[in-house]
Design a protein around this motif. Structure first.
Motif, short mmCIF file in Angstrom:
data_model
loop_
_atom_site.label_atom_id
_atom_site.label_comp_id
_atom_site.label_asym_id
_atom_site.label_seq_id
_atom_site.Cartn_x
_atom_site.Cartn_y
_atom_site.Cartn_z
N GLU A 254 45.93 57.14 3.85
CA GLU A 254 47.21 56.02 3.55
C GLU A 254 48.09 56.37 2.33
OE1 GLU A 254 44.38 52.17 5.01
OE2 GLU A 254 44.32 52.84 2.79
N THR A 255 47.51 57.09 1.46
CA THR A 255 48.23 57.35 0.41
C THR A 255 48.95 58.73 0.38
OG1 THR A 255 46.42 58.37 -0.81
CG2 THR A 255 46.84 55.98 -1.23
N GLY A 256 48.68 59.38 1.78
CA GLY A 256 49.27 60.73 1.91
C GLY A 256 48.47 61.84 1.11
N MET A 257 47.39 61.51 0.36
CA MET A 257 46.75 62.83 -0.24
C MET A 257 45.63 63.29 0.72
SD MET A 257 46.88 60.62 -3.72
CE MET A 257 46.40 61.84 -4.78
N GLY A 258 45.59 62.81 1.83
CA GLY A 258 44.42 63.43 2.50
C GLY A 258 44.40 63.68 4.07
N GLY B 175 33.24 49.83 -2.40
CA GLY B 175 34.26 50.80 -1.98
C GLY B 175 34.97 50.08 -1.33
N GLU B 176 34.94 48.91 -1.06
CA GLU B 176 36.02 48.05 -0.14
C GLU B 176 37.42 47.80 -1.01
OE1 GLU B 176 35.84 47.22 2.99
OE2 GLU B 176 34.07 48.22 3.08
N GLN B 177 37.27 47.59 -2.31
CA GLN B 177 38.18 47.11 -3.10
C GLN B 177 38.55 47.97 -4.36
OE1 GLN B 177 38.45 43.01 -3.98
NE2 GLN B 177 38.10 42.22 -1.85
N ALA B 178 39.76 47.92 -5.12
CA ALA B 178 39.90 48.62 -6.33
C ALA B 178 40.91 47.62 -7.06
CB ALA B 178 40.59 49.73 -6.08
N PRO B 179 40.60 47.73 -8.25
CA PRO B 179 41.51 46.89 -9.22
C PRO B 179 42.78 47.69 -9.37
CG PRO B 179 39.83 48.14 -10.61
CD PRO B 179 39.73 48.46 -9.14
N PRO C 293 42.52 42.22 -7.98
CA PRO C 293 41.82 42.96 -6.53
C PRO C 293 42.69 43.29 -5.46
CG PRO C 293 41.37 40.43 -6.64
CD PRO C 293 42.26 40.75 -7.68
N THR C 294 42.89 44.59 -5.10
CA THR C 294 43.34 44.89 -4.04
C THR C 294 42.36 45.76 -2.90
OG1 THR C 294 43.85 47.19 -4.92
CG2 THR C 294 45.45 45.62 -5.42
N MET C 295 42.81 46.02 -1.95
CA MET C 295 42.11 46.61 -0.69
C MET C 295 42.20 48.20 -1.28
SD MET C 295 40.57 44.76 0.95
CE MET C 295 39.70 45.65 1.99
N ARG C 296 40.97 48.83 -1.19
CA ARG C 296 40.95 50.32 -1.85
C ARG C 296 41.62 50.92 -0.67
NH1 ARG C 296 37.74 54.52 -1.34
NH2 ARG C 296 37.86 55.91 -2.70
N PRO C 297 42.87 52.06 -1.16
CA PRO C 297 43.34 52.64 -0.39
C PRO C 297 42.73 53.99 0.10
CG PRO C 297 44.67 52.86 -2.38
CD PRO C 297 43.61 51.81 -2.39
N THR C 298 42.75 54.49 1.21
CA THR C 298 42.08 55.81 1.81
C THR C 298 43.07 56.93 1.14
OG1 THR C 298 43.00 55.79 3.92
CG2 THR C 298 41.30 54.49 3.70
#
Length: 146
Positions: free
Chosen positions: A142-146, A74-78, A134-139
């Motif tokens: 952080e994206t303004g969605m939560g 759960g740390e990173q996302a493609p 690879p990128t760090m998975r945003p929360t």
């Protein structure tokens, strides 16, 4: 399948998950393969009664992406650079589709992924490969969605 610590239903789902009818089933650490189940929603279909071709890529992207997210705990996302797909059959409205996504190689700079969509009986409907970074998975915060 092994038990996986991060789970997409922990409240961190992306809004696209509801549209895709996504359900994370599990992750096999040994083969770096994620399994998902999708229920084809009417909003995804064309007048032919099946999912529009470009939207099929969304299912494949979802399952390939979750394979990498799962592999990294759960740390990173493609972040996709390229997706190539083959459409082999119609994904009809109301169908349950099984998605299998696999990390072929998860390097520090480039990730190679594979995915396939199957009927519940195992007939392949679509398959894809993806090249991503690879990128760090945003929360969601952080994206303004939560």
């Amino acid at each position: 399948m092994s038990e996986y610590q991060y789970h997409p239903s922990d409240g961190a789902d992306s809004p696209h998950s509801a549209l895709l009818g996504s359900e994370f089933v599990g992750f096999d650490e040994e083969t770096a393969t994620a399994t998902m189940r999708f229920t084809v929603q009417k909003q995804m279909t064309t007048w032919r009664g099946g999912v529009q071709g470009g939207l099929v890529a969304g299912y494949l992207d979802d399952v390939m992406g979750y394979a990498y997210v799962a592999m990294t705990g759960g740390e990173q996302a493609p972040l996709n650079l390229e997706i190539s797909m083959q459409l082999l059959g119609l994904l009809p409205e109301g169908a349950t589709i099984i998605g299998k996504g696999r990390v072929v190689r998860g390097g520090r700079r480039v990730i190679f992924l594979e995915g396939e969509l199957l009927t519940e009986e195992g007939q392949m409907l679509a398959r894809a490969t993806s090249t991503a970074i690879p990128t760090m998975r945003p929360t969601p915060t952080e994206t303004g969605m939560g």
